[in-house]
Design an enzyme around this catalytic site. Sequence first.
Site, PDB file in Angstrom:
ATOM      1  N   PHE A 148       0.829  -1.219   0.000  1.00 34.35           N
ATOM      2  CA  PHE A 148       0.000   0.000   0.000  1.00 34.35           C
ATOM      3  C   PHE A 148       0.859   1.263   0.000  1.00 34.35           C
ATOM      4  CE2 PHE A 148      -2.829  -2.939   2.375  1.00 34.35           C
ATOM      5  CZ  PHE A 148      -4.012  -2.775   1.675  1.00 34.35           C
ATOM      6  N   LYS A 172      -0.271   9.779  -2.442  1.00 34.05           N
ATOM      7  CA  LYS A 172      -1.513   9.625  -3.205  1.00 34.05           C
ATOM      8  C   LYS A 172      -2.271  10.916  -3.529  1.00 34.05           C
ATOM      9  CE  LYS A 172      -4.553   9.149   0.731  1.00 34.05           C
ATOM     10  NZ  LYS A 172      -5.769   8.601   1.273  1.00 34.05           N
ATOM     11  N   SER A 229      -5.211   1.832  -9.027  1.00 32.63           N
ATOM     12  CA  SER A 229      -6.315   2.782  -8.924  1.00 32.63           C
ATOM     13  C   SER A 229      -7.093   2.837 -10.236  1.00 32.63           C
ATOM     14  CB  SER A 229      -5.719   4.158  -8.639  1.00 32.63           C
ATOM     15  OG  SER A 229      -6.681   5.149  -8.852  1.00 32.63           O
ATOM     16  N   TYR A 275       0.781  11.211 -10.264  1.00 33.67           N
ATOM     17  CA  TYR A 275       0.276  10.142  -9.386  1.00 33.67           C
ATOM     18  C   TYR A 275      -0.263   8.972 -10.221  1.00 33.67           C
ATOM     19  CZ  TYR A 275      -2.937   7.435  -6.538  1.00 33.67           C
ATOM     20  OH  TYR A 275      -3.608   6.396  -5.946  1.00 33.67           O
ATOM     21  N   LYS A 298       1.030   4.800 -10.892  1.00 33.33           N
ATOM     22  CA  LYS A 298       0.247   3.558 -10.753  1.00 33.33           C
ATOM     23  C   LYS A 298       0.356   2.722 -12.039  1.00 33.33           C
ATOM     24  CE  LYS A 298      -1.081   4.101  -6.585  1.00 33.33           C
ATOM     25  NZ  LYS A 298      -0.436   3.277  -5.544  1.00 33.33           N
ATOM     26  N   PHE A 321     -11.714   1.804  -6.731  1.00 29.04           N
ATOM     27  CA  PHE A 321     -12.509   2.949  -7.155  1.00 29.04           C
ATOM     28  C   PHE A 321     -12.463   3.980  -6.014  1.00 29.04           C
ATOM     29  CE2 PHE A 321     -13.802   2.167 -11.464  1.00 29.04           C
ATOM     30  CZ  PHE A 321     -13.103   0.989 -11.648  1.00 29.04           C
ATOM     31  N   ASN A 322     -13.540   4.430  -5.426  1.00 31.11           N
ATOM     32  CA  ASN A 322     -13.409   5.510  -4.432  1.00 31.11           C
ATOM     33  C   ASN A 322     -13.665   5.000  -3.011  1.00 31.11           C
ATOM     34  OD1 ASN A 322     -13.773   6.843  -7.093  1.00 31.11           O
ATOM     35  ND2 ASN A 322     -13.661   8.691  -5.845  1.00 31.11           N
TER      36      ASN A 322
HETATM   37  P1  NAD Z   1      -2.621   6.537   3.087  1.00 32.78           P
HETATM   38  O1  NAD Z   1      -1.766   7.724   2.815  1.00 32.78           O
HETATM   39  O2  NAD Z   1      -3.577   6.607   4.221  1.00 32.78           O
HETATM   40  O3  NAD Z   1      -1.697   5.242   3.303  1.00 32.78           O
HETATM   41  C1  NAD Z   1      -0.444   5.089   2.680  1.00 32.78           C
HETATM   42  C2  NAD Z   1       0.558   4.766   3.787  1.00 32.78           C
HETATM   43  O4  NAD Z   1       1.831   4.562   3.193  1.00 32.78           O
HETATM   44  C3  NAD Z   1       0.695   5.893   4.794  1.00 32.78           C
HETATM   45  O5  NAD Z   1       0.533   5.341   6.109  1.00 32.78           O
HETATM   46  C4  NAD Z   1       2.108   6.409   4.583  1.00 32.78           C
HETATM   47  O6  NAD Z   1       2.682   6.872   5.789  1.00 32.78           O
HETATM   48  C5  NAD Z   1       2.809   5.195   4.015  1.00 32.78           C
HETATM   49  N1  NAD Z   1       3.957   5.444   3.126  1.00 32.78           N
HETATM   50  C6  NAD Z   1       4.046   6.270   2.051  1.00 32.78           C
HETATM   51  N2  NAD Z   1       5.262   6.165   1.489  1.00 32.78           N
HETATM   52  C7  NAD Z   1       5.952   5.241   2.218  1.00 32.78           C
HETATM   53  C8  NAD Z   1       7.256   4.690   2.121  1.00 32.78           C
HETATM   54  N3  NAD Z   1       8.136   5.066   1.180  1.00 32.78           N
HETATM   55  N4  NAD Z   1       7.621   3.756   3.046  1.00 32.78           N
HETATM   56  C9  NAD Z   1       6.763   3.371   4.012  1.00 32.78           C
HETATM   57  N5  NAD Z   1       5.524   3.857   4.154  1.00 32.78           N
HETATM   58  C10 NAD Z   1       5.130   4.778   3.256  1.00 32.78           C
HETATM   59  O7  NAD Z   1      -3.380   6.170   1.726  1.00 32.78           O
HETATM   60  P2  NAD Z   1      -4.509   5.105   1.435  1.00 32.78           P
HETATM   61  O8  NAD Z   1      -5.725   5.830   1.008  1.00 32.78           O
HETATM   62  O9  NAD Z   1      -4.598   4.117   2.525  1.00 32.78           O
HETATM   63  O10 NAD Z   1      -3.905   4.436   0.125  1.00 32.78           O
HETATM   64  C11 NAD Z   1      -3.149   3.238   0.152  1.00 32.78           C
HETATM   65  C12 NAD Z   1      -2.708   2.897  -1.250  1.00 32.78           C
HETATM   66  O11 NAD Z   1      -3.860   2.779  -2.095  1.00 32.78           O
HETATM   67  C13 NAD Z   1      -1.827   3.974  -1.905  1.00 32.78           C
HETATM   68  O12 NAD Z   1      -0.845   3.326  -2.699  1.00 32.78           O
HETATM   69  C14 NAD Z   1      -2.794   4.727  -2.778  1.00 32.78           C
HETATM   70  O13 NAD Z   1      -2.163   5.322  -3.870  1.00 32.78           O
HETATM   71  C15 NAD Z   1      -3.740   3.614  -3.226  1.00 32.78           C
HETATM   72  N6  NAD Z   1      -5.068   4.102  -3.616  1.00 32.78           N
HETATM   73  C16 NAD Z   1      -5.792   4.885  -2.759  1.00 32.78           C
HETATM   74  C17 NAD Z   1      -7.043   5.363  -3.154  1.00 32.78           C
HETATM   75  C18 NAD Z   1      -7.843   6.261  -2.247  1.00 32.78           C
HETATM   76  O14 NAD Z   1      -8.749   6.952  -2.755  1.00 32.78           O
HETATM   77  N7  NAD Z   1      -7.624   6.289  -0.933  1.00 32.78           N
HETATM   78  C19 NAD Z   1      -7.552   5.026  -4.415  1.00 32.78           C
HETATM   79  C20 NAD Z   1      -6.798   4.207  -5.255  1.00 32.78           C
HETATM   80  C21 NAD Z   1      -5.543   3.749  -4.836  1.00 32.78           C
HETATM   81  N1  UDP Z   2     -15.697  16.849  -5.345  1.00 31.45           N
HETATM   82  C1  UDP Z   2     -16.380  18.024  -5.055  1.00 31.45           C
HETATM   83  N2  UDP Z   2     -15.938  18.792  -3.998  1.00 31.45           N
HETATM   84  C2  UDP Z   2     -14.863  18.428  -3.227  1.00 31.45           C
HETATM   85  C3  UDP Z   2     -14.178  17.220  -3.532  1.00 31.45           C
HETATM   86  C4  UDP Z   2     -14.616  16.447  -4.608  1.00 31.45           C
HETATM   87  O1  UDP Z   2     -17.354  18.371  -5.716  1.00 31.45           O
HETATM   88  O2  UDP Z   2     -14.508  19.174  -2.300  1.00 31.45           O
HETATM   89  C5  UDP Z   2     -16.175  15.992  -6.462  1.00 31.45           C
HETATM   90  C6  UDP Z   2     -15.152  15.749  -7.562  1.00 31.45           C
HETATM   91  O3  UDP Z   2     -15.233  16.775  -8.526  1.00 31.45           O
HETATM   92  C7  UDP Z   2     -15.607  14.380  -8.092  1.00 31.45           C
HETATM   93  C8  UDP Z   2     -16.154  13.675  -6.853  1.00 31.45           C
HETATM   94  O4  UDP Z   2     -16.472  14.720  -5.916  1.00 31.45           O
HETATM   95  O5  UDP Z   2     -16.661  14.519  -9.022  1.00 31.45           O
HETATM   96  C9  UDP Z   2     -15.169  12.711  -6.192  1.00 31.45           C
HETATM   97  O6  UDP Z   2     -13.941  13.409  -5.978  1.00 31.45           O
HETATM   98  P1  UDP Z   2     -12.738  12.756  -5.167  1.00 31.45           P
HETATM   99  O7  UDP Z   2     -11.616  13.725  -5.151  1.00 31.45           O
HETATM  100  O8  UDP Z   2     -13.242  12.246  -3.846  1.00 31.45           O
HETATM  101  O9  UDP Z   2     -12.372  11.447  -6.023  1.00 31.45           O
HETATM  102  P2  UDP Z   2     -11.757  11.327  -7.512  1.00 31.45           P
HETATM  103  O10 UDP Z   2     -12.150  12.532  -8.289  1.00 31.45           O
HETATM  104  O11 UDP Z   2     -10.308  11.215  -7.317  1.00 31.45           O
HETATM  105  O12 UDP Z   2     -12.368  10.101  -8.067  1.00 31.45           O
END
Ligand code: NAD
Ligand code: UDP
Length: 333
Positions: free
Chosen positions: A80, A84, A124, A148, A152, A177-178
């Site tokens: 993970f 991000k 993602s 970003y 990925k 997804f989200n």
């Molecule tokens: P998050 O920031 O809460 O978790 C990521 C963790 O990784 C954090 O605890 C951070 O401290 C740690 N980290 C970052 N770089 C590091 C490194 N070099 N070494 C060790 N630890 C490190 O984010 P999240 O929402 O839990 O996301 C987890 C993963 O899922 C990420 O790779 C993110 O890109 C991916 N992702 C997240 C979303 C989302 O919307 N949350 C969507 C798609 C993909």
């Molecule tokens: N969005 C919004 N106001 C905010 C944050 C997000 O209207 O303060 C909208 C954004 O334009 C999108 C949806 O909410 O249509 C989801 O956005 P988010 O950033 O959560 O996810 P992503 O766009 O990365 O899928």
Amino acid sequence: MRILVTGGAGYIGSHTCVELMQNKHEVIIVDNLVNSKESAVERIAAITGKAPLFYKADATDDQAMDLIFSTHKPDGVIHFAGLKAVGESVAVPLAYYRNNLLSTMVITDNCLRHGVNRFVFSSSATVYGDNQVPFLETMELLPRTNPYGETKAMCERILTDVAKVNPEFSVTLLRYFNPVGAHTSGLIGEAPQGIPNNLMPYITQVAKGIRKELRVFGNDYPTSDGTGVRDYIHVVDLAEGHALAIEKAEPGVEVYNLGTGKGTSVLELVKAFEEANDLQIPYSIVERRPGDIAECYADASKAKEKLGWVAKRGIVEMCQDAWRFEKSYEARA
Ligand code: NAD
Ligand code: UDP
């Protein structure tokens, strides 16, 4: 199994650690705490009744990773760890390429050196760009508009190339997804630093009075009410998907969408949140956010067929659980 979880103190990682531990797996967390707090590890222990092993370490640090791999000999890795924030990645691209690519390469290299054959990667839905919805795993990955998203797509290619020449190696690319919501205990959840970029944490902060009103980014998209449509998925459903993915890993590369298959607009989410929690979310309509697409939702049928995974929790639970966590999160006013 003994599973190394990089980024396990973060939002999705912490929920996945809970799920793995509840499925009787042993968990070793590696996190440099750049976007999380060590208290998340204590909270995982409070929920599961058992403390996971924790290393404050950087996943880009080959020597540190080598020591952890040789000490614990994991059976699999869920990676993970990564940066991000889309906007930040535009401002400091090199930091994103360095952290996200190097950590993936270092962890993969350690897997190969130490005979660890199960690798699950956090990808993602952003890799689909503006393909036609619903997004299918077989679609071509479209060029990204931000570093970003590029990281990925690049990590997916690196892992795919490595798997080609290592027939025992299993790579599972999970395209989320989200993710929204939180564990029902309210102990772990999404706690972004500063102003949230994402919709749900922004809504919960408005509900708490930290922000005055939600800004809805555009109401002139070709969607039912003009606002952006996304596939919101409960983080505990996502965690369950990770446990299944690592348990069922087979040599070779598999890609799965983890989403509900259902799109929800910004205004629909606001209304659902208001109804689920019996409160009001003031909002105003502002300009579109640069780089946003109109609609993003999954075709999640492959995960159902091959992993036996479906998202069980609906929008009401997502809204209630997100709000329960925000209310009890004391670290900010
Ligand atoms: P998050 O920031 O809460 O978790 C990521 C963790 O990784 C954090 O605890 C951070 O401290 C740690 N980290 C970052 N770089 C590091 C490194 N070099 N070494 C060790 N630890 C490190 O984010 P999240 O929402 O839990 O996301 C987890 C993963 O899922 C990420 O790779 C993110 O890109 C991916 N992702 C997240 C979303 C989302 O919307 N949350 C969507 C798609 C993909
Ligand atoms: N969005 C919004 N106001 C905010 C944050 C997000 O209207 O303060 C909208 C954004 O334009 C999108 C949806 O909410 O249509 C989801 O956005 P988010 O950033 O959560 O996810 P992503 O766009 O990365 O899928």
